[in-house]
Design an enzyme around this catalytic site. Structure first.
Site, PDB file in Angstrom:
ATOM      1  CG  HIS A   1     -10.641   1.221  15.968  1.00 10.87           C
ATOM      2  ND1 HIS A   1      -9.470   1.719  16.483  1.00 10.87           N
ATOM      3  CD2 HIS A   1     -11.471   2.280  15.853  1.00 10.87           C
ATOM      4  CE1 HIS A   1      -9.583   3.026  16.652  1.00 10.87           C
ATOM      5  NE2 HIS A   1     -10.799   3.389  16.285  1.00 10.87           N
TER       6      HIS A   1
ATOM      7  CG  ASP B   1     -13.529   5.026  17.850  1.00 15.42           C
ATOM      8  OD1 ASP B   1     -12.416   5.534  17.662  1.00 15.42           O
ATOM      9  OD2 ASP B   1     -14.229   4.588  16.920  1.00 15.42           O
TER      10      ASP B   1
ATOM     11  CG  ASP C   1     -10.166   5.944  13.605  1.00 15.52           C
ATOM     12  OD1 ASP C   1     -10.273   6.189  12.396  1.00 15.52           O
ATOM     13  OD2 ASP C   1     -11.081   6.149  14.424  1.00 15.52           O
TER      14      ASP C   1
ATOM     15  CG  HIS D   1      -8.727   8.791  17.727  1.00 18.77           C
ATOM     16  ND1 HIS D   1      -8.145   7.613  18.120  1.00 18.77           N
ATOM     17  CD2 HIS D   1      -9.829   8.434  17.039  1.00 18.77           C
ATOM     18  CE1 HIS D   1      -8.867   6.595  17.688  1.00 18.77           C
ATOM     19  NE2 HIS D   1      -9.897   7.068  17.043  1.00 18.77           N
TER      20      HIS D   1
END
Length: 645
Positions: free
Chosen positions: A268, A270, A380, A584
């Site tokens: 993951h 970001d 997430d 996000h």
């Protein structure tokens, strides 16, 4: 019998610490290091290698916060090294890592001298096989490669909510924050490494089992025998005996009712958070290069990654890596998932923007790889609008994956596998993993947690575990793949199969033809403060959505009348900018100051360009004379025309 369990466990721990870990590498020799510190923002390889490198020694500090130092590494293979087939030659690099967490700190990207990238250097992935940098294992063979080292500060530290000067280059300071510890050529003992993985798996499993179970004590005594048969003064020569002592307990098969885990490699990343977008572009390259390198090494490894934007960055900035990724994607081992431009927030973007996330993402994956994504991948994001099932189904998706709902503060979600029903009645098959993480290392503790917490016991018995260090941790490792192999069929553990998200969803659907239904919004009882943070970012998003809609209406009207060519490419680029900023950790306002400063500059640029496009379309329409133009900008047909002054 006298219970000496605690004493034996302490002995095993000491044995690993004192004898196994220090002997994974038989010997090491320092390589020659030279360095050049980039004056400001990162530069390409071709520019870096033209600079004046100066001698640099381990133990020396390097780079200010958010800086970059290029290390040129040279040496020769010593006499007698690499002759034993049970060894592998590797460069071992420690940029000054902290063990606090695998990402969120210094990182490096290794380049060959011809300008092609190799793999990353990360806290838990600090090795470079000599063969990958074009080196020969023959004695006297030359070694040369470059490390692009990023001194990203650990902005969050132990607390992500404290004020810090590190979130902005203007306040972060100029003093070096890392010290190069190690840059050696080392000879890894592959048998000792395998023994270390055997012990790690069994010791972890043993400690998840009830103290009263026979299996726990069988493992304990097998580990004790391994400590006895390995010669502490000749670990390399006797490691095979330790592995033989453990072979029996490793071969004992899992129970027929054991939980089944589909382990999918993942990282993951970001798209911005405690670092700016420019650093995410490098994080993606580091992680994806690690992934491709591990695929070349391990044919069983499978990896899934979302966010078309991240693939687009690689295509633009690292074309050789992108070409290698395309090969793995064609093989079905590097799997694009999600179908969205980024893993966006789902509560603040308008419905049109959420639809465009899928339009842009699907178009990229279809154009570049010839594939369609069947699942939405949002592990997430901070809660999920009740409109998402309808939008997902309209985009052609049938499955939905998230992890975040396991973070709820009060009300636990009652299911892990279920049908999520949207506000219009659309349904999407949904799963969030009972392992409660999207950064698993496939430890026995995490696997046991997945089995214990799984809500659908008795109806279904399979879940997915995304494994790999995210956010700059470098993704899955060879150690994780070793763990997956050992847990494939192991008594006391869930059965682990490395596979794709599609293979998991197929199994889950087969087992649950009539899942429970969750209707409406999936609200997250956490991160709620993000919806009142960074007002200028939120205003920029809403204004950009409105300006995009207005520009498209005017430009389309002018285009269908033959007055101008529709500015498809320019509007696409502006949409992609806005879609990225809906990520996000950007739109919700949870990122560092640098990220939001960049966002505000981008929103200003978007407004300026859209204003010019709209004005141009209005100008050519006005040139037709006294012509009235009426738009139905709503989502449904409308009768009649409303006048406006």
């Amino acid at each position: 019998m006298h219970d000496n369990t605690a004493l034996v466990e302490a002995r095993i721990d000491r044995f690993v610490l004192d004898r196994i870990t220090p002997n994974i590498y038989r010997r090491a020799a320092p390589l020659t290091v030279e360095a050049w510190e980039v004056p400001d923002e990162p530069v390409p390889f071709a520019e870096a290698v033209r600079q004046q490198f100066v001698p640099f020694a381990p133990g020396t500090p390097w780079s200010r916060p958010w800086g970059t130092t290029w290390f040129r590494v040279t040496g020769v293979v010593p006499e007698g090294w690499g002759a034993d087939p049970a060894t592998a030659l590797e460069a071992v690099v420690d940029l000054g890592f902290s063990t606090r967490q695998p990402g969120f700190q210094a990182e490096g990207l290794v380049w060959r001298r011809d300008g092609t990238l190799v793999k990353a250097i990360e806290p838990y992935n600090g090795y470079v096989p000599l063969a990958l940098v074009g080196g020969s294992a023959s004695p006297g063979a030359p070694i040369e490669f470059f490390v692009e080292a990023a001194s990203n500060p650990d902005v969050g530290g132990n607390f992500f909510y404290l004020e810090t000067p590190m979130g902005d280059k203007a306040t972060a300071g100029t003093a070096p924050i890392y010290t190069l510890r190690t840059l050696d050529l080392a000879e890894r003992d592959t048998v000792v490494w395998e023994l270390d993985r055997d012990i790690w798996t069994l010791l972890g499993l043993m400690r998840t089992l009830d103290p009263g179970t026979p299996r726990r004590h069988e493992i304990l005594r097998a580990l004790e025998r391994a400590c006895e048969v390995v010669d502490h003064d000749d670990v390399a020569g006797s490691a095979v005996l330790g592995r033989e002592a453990l072979a029996g307990v490793l071969a004992s098969p899992a129970a027929a009712s054991a939980h089944r885990v589909v382990a999918t490699g993942h990282a993951h990343i970001d798209s911005a958070w405690l670092w700016p977008v420019r650093e995410t572009q490098r994080k993606v390259a580091r992680t994806f290069s690690n992934v491709v390198a591990l695929m070349d090494e391990d044919p069983d490894f499978v990896f899934a990654a979302s966010s078309a934007q991240q693939y687009a960055w690689v295509k633009e900035r690292y074309p050789d890596l992108f070409a290698r990724m395309k090969e793995k994607i064609a093989e079905g081992r590097f799997v694009p998932v999600g179908g969205m431009w980024v893993e966006s927030d789902t509560n603040m973007p308008g419905g049109e923007a959420l639809a465009r996330q899928f339009v842009a993402g699907h178009a990229f994956f279809r154009r570049e790889f010839g594939i369609e994504c069947d699942e939405v991948w949002l592990p997430d994001s901070f809660g999920y609008t009740g409109a998402m099932p309808q939008i997902a189904r309209a985009a052609g998706a049938h499955s939905f994956f998230t992890q975040k709902e396991s973070w709820n503060e009060t009300n636990r979600m009652p299911h892990h596998t279920f049908l999520w029903e949207g506000i219009d009645g659309s349904r999407v098959f949904t799963h969030f993993p009972p392992v409660d993480t999207y950064n698993s290392d496939l430890s026995a503790v995490e696997l046991a947690h997945a089995e214990r917490e799984y809500s659908e016991k008795g109806v279904s018995n399979v879940s997915i575990v995304p494994f790999g260090w995210g956010d700059g941790g470098g993704g899955p490792t060879r150690e994780m793949m070793a763990a997956a192999r050992r847990a494939a069929d192991l008594e006391g553990s869930p059965r682990v199969t490395v596979g794709t998200p599609a293979s998991f969803f197929a199994q889950a659907r087969d087992e649950m033809p009539d899942p429970a239904v969750w209707s409406g919004e999936m609200y997250l009882e956490f991160h709620r403060g993000t919806y009142t943070s960074q007002a200028r970012t939120k205003q920029g998003n809403r204004r950009s959505e409105h300006l995009l809609r207005e520009a498209e209406l005017w430009c389309a009207t002018a285009a269908v009348r033959g007055l101008l060519d529709y500015p498809h490419d320019e509007l696409d680029e502006l949409w992609q900018t806005v879609l990225l900023l809906q990520f996000h950790d950007i739109l919700p306002g949870s990122s560092i100051a640098w990220v939001h400063q960049d966002a505000e500059r981008n929103y200003a640029r978007v407004a300026e360009q859209l204003g010019a496009l709209t004005a141009r379309a209005q100008e050519v329409l006005a040139g037709q004379g006294d012509v009235a133009v009426a738009f139905n900008a709503g989502p449904v047909p409308h009768r009649g025309v409303g006048a406006s002054s």
